[in-house]
Motif scaffolding. Structure first.
Motif, PDB file in Angstrom:
ATOM      1  N   GLN A   1      50.304  39.255  42.835  1.00 55.84           N
ATOM      2  CA  GLN A   1      49.793  40.505  42.302  1.00 55.84           C
ATOM      3  C   GLN A   1      50.880  41.521  42.639  1.00 55.84           C
ATOM      4  OE1 GLN A   1      48.252  42.221  40.004  1.00 55.84           O
ATOM      5  NE2 GLN A   1      46.173  41.751  40.676  1.00 55.84           N
TER       6      GLN A   1
ATOM      7  N   ASP B   1      40.266  38.623  32.241  1.00 54.03           N
ATOM      8  CA  ASP B   1      41.676  38.870  31.944  1.00 54.03           C
ATOM      9  C   ASP B   1      42.375  37.558  31.627  1.00 54.03           C
ATOM     10  OD1 ASP B   1      44.288  40.679  33.797  1.00 54.03           O
ATOM     11  OD2 ASP B   1      44.064  40.149  31.680  1.00 54.03           O
TER      12      ASP B   1
ATOM     13  N   GLY C   1      38.599  41.078  36.715  1.00 57.98           N
ATOM     14  CA  GLY C   1      39.662  40.095  36.543  1.00 57.98           C
ATOM     15  C   GLY C   1      39.207  38.828  35.874  1.00 57.98           C
TER      16      GLY C   1
ATOM     17  N   TYR D   1      41.005  37.594  40.101  1.00 55.48           N
ATOM     18  CA  TYR D   1      42.418  37.280  40.102  1.00 55.48           C
ATOM     19  C   TYR D   1      42.826  36.267  41.158  1.00 55.48           C
ATOM     20  CZ  TYR D   1      42.991  41.079  36.835  1.00 55.48           C
ATOM     21  OH  TYR D   1      42.916  41.866  35.737  1.00 55.48           O
TER      22      TYR D   1
END
Lengths: 109, 118
Positions: free
Chosen positions: B50, B105, B102, A94
Motif C-alpha cells: 500500500q 476495488d 477495498g 486490501y
C-alpha cells in the motif's frame, strides 16, 4: 480469510449455459465475491462482482443466495473463446487476497 | 490508458543467480500485489504494497525473496540465489487502493514474467 471451494474442471458444448458454483462457508459480513477469468499466458481479468442476490453484466450473471455461503457464476451461451480458468474470490478489503486453483472450463465444439 | 506492465516477459537464468522482476502499475494505483503461478496451478500470493509500505509479506516463500516499491509506483521483486523450484510465472496486479471499501476495488493484472531456472 474466507476459503473458497470450486470444481477443478468442467466441460460444456458451445451454445450452452454454464454454471460454476463456488462455496465460501465462512464468508464475513464485509466480504464481496469476485470472479476472474484467466486465459493461458495471460493474467486474470475481472468478470463480475457481487455482495448478495443477483448481479448481471454484459459478460455474465452472478447469483448469491441469502446466506451468502455460495455463489454461482453463469455464462450464457458459451463459445470456444470462453475456454479459460475461472477463479472465485472472497475479499473484504486490501489485505492478502487468496486465489484458489480455479475451475478450468473447456468448451467443446 | 496503459495497463499494468511487467518486464521482462521471459527470463531464463542459471541456478544460483539473482534475478529482478519489474512491475509498473496503473498510474495512480496505490495498492500493488505480487503473485506466483506454477504450471497448472492457481495464484500464490507473495506480497502486498500500500504505497511504498508492505503491510503483508506473509507469502514470500523464503528469505531469498524480497520486494520493494519506490515512489508509490514501480515495484521490483528480487529473487536471490535462484533455485529450480522458483520457476514459475510471476504476476503483478494493482488496485486503486483508495476505495473506502477495498472489497470492491478490482485488481488489474499484468501479463506476467515467465521465469525459468535451469
Amino acid at each position: 480469510l474466507a476459503k473458497t471451494t470450486q470444481p477443478i474442471s468442467m466441460d460444456s458444448y458451445e451454445g450452452q449455459e454454464v454454471n460454476i458454483t463456488c462455496s465460501h462457508n465462512n464468508i464475513a459480513t464485509n466480504d464481496y465475491i469476485t470472479w476472474y477469468q484467466q486465459f493461458p499466458s495471460q493474467g486474470p481479468r475481472f468478470i463480475i462482482q457481487g455482495y448478495k442476490t443477483k448481479v448481471t453484466n454484459e459478460v455474465a450473471s452472478l447469483f448469491i443466495p441469502a446466506d451468502r455461503k455460495s455463489s454461482t457464476l453463469s455464462l450464457p451461451r458459451v463459445s470456444l473463446s470462453d475456454t479459460a480458468v475461472y477463479y472465485c474470490l472472497v475479499s473484504g478489503g486490501y489485505q492478502k487476497v487468496t486465489f484458489g486453483i480455479g475451475t478450468k472450463l473447456q468448451v467443446i465444439p | 490508458g496503459a495497463g499494468v506492465s511487467q518486464s521482462p516477459s521471459n527470463k531464463v537464468t542459471e541456478k544460483g543467480k539473482d534475478v529482478e522482476l519489474r512491475c509498473d502499475p496503473i498510474s495512480g494505483h496505490t495498492a500493488l500485489y505480487w503473485y506466483r503461478q506454477s504450471l497448472g496451478q492457481g495464484l500464490e500470493f507473495l506480497i502486498y504494497f500500500q504505497g511504498n509500505s508492505a503491510p503483508d509479506k506473509s507469502g514470500l516463500p523464503s528469505d531469498r525473496f524480497s520486494a520493494e516499491r519506490t515512489g508509490g509506483s514501480v515495484s521490483t521483486l528480487t529473487i536471490q540465489r535462484t533455485q529450480q523450484e522458483d520457476s514459475a510465472v510471476y504476476l503483478c496486479a494493482s488496485r486503486t487502493g483508495t476505495s473506502g471499501n477495498g472489497a470492491t476495488d478490482t485488481q488489474y493484472f499484468g501479463p506476467g514474467t515467465r521465469l525459468t531456472v535451469l
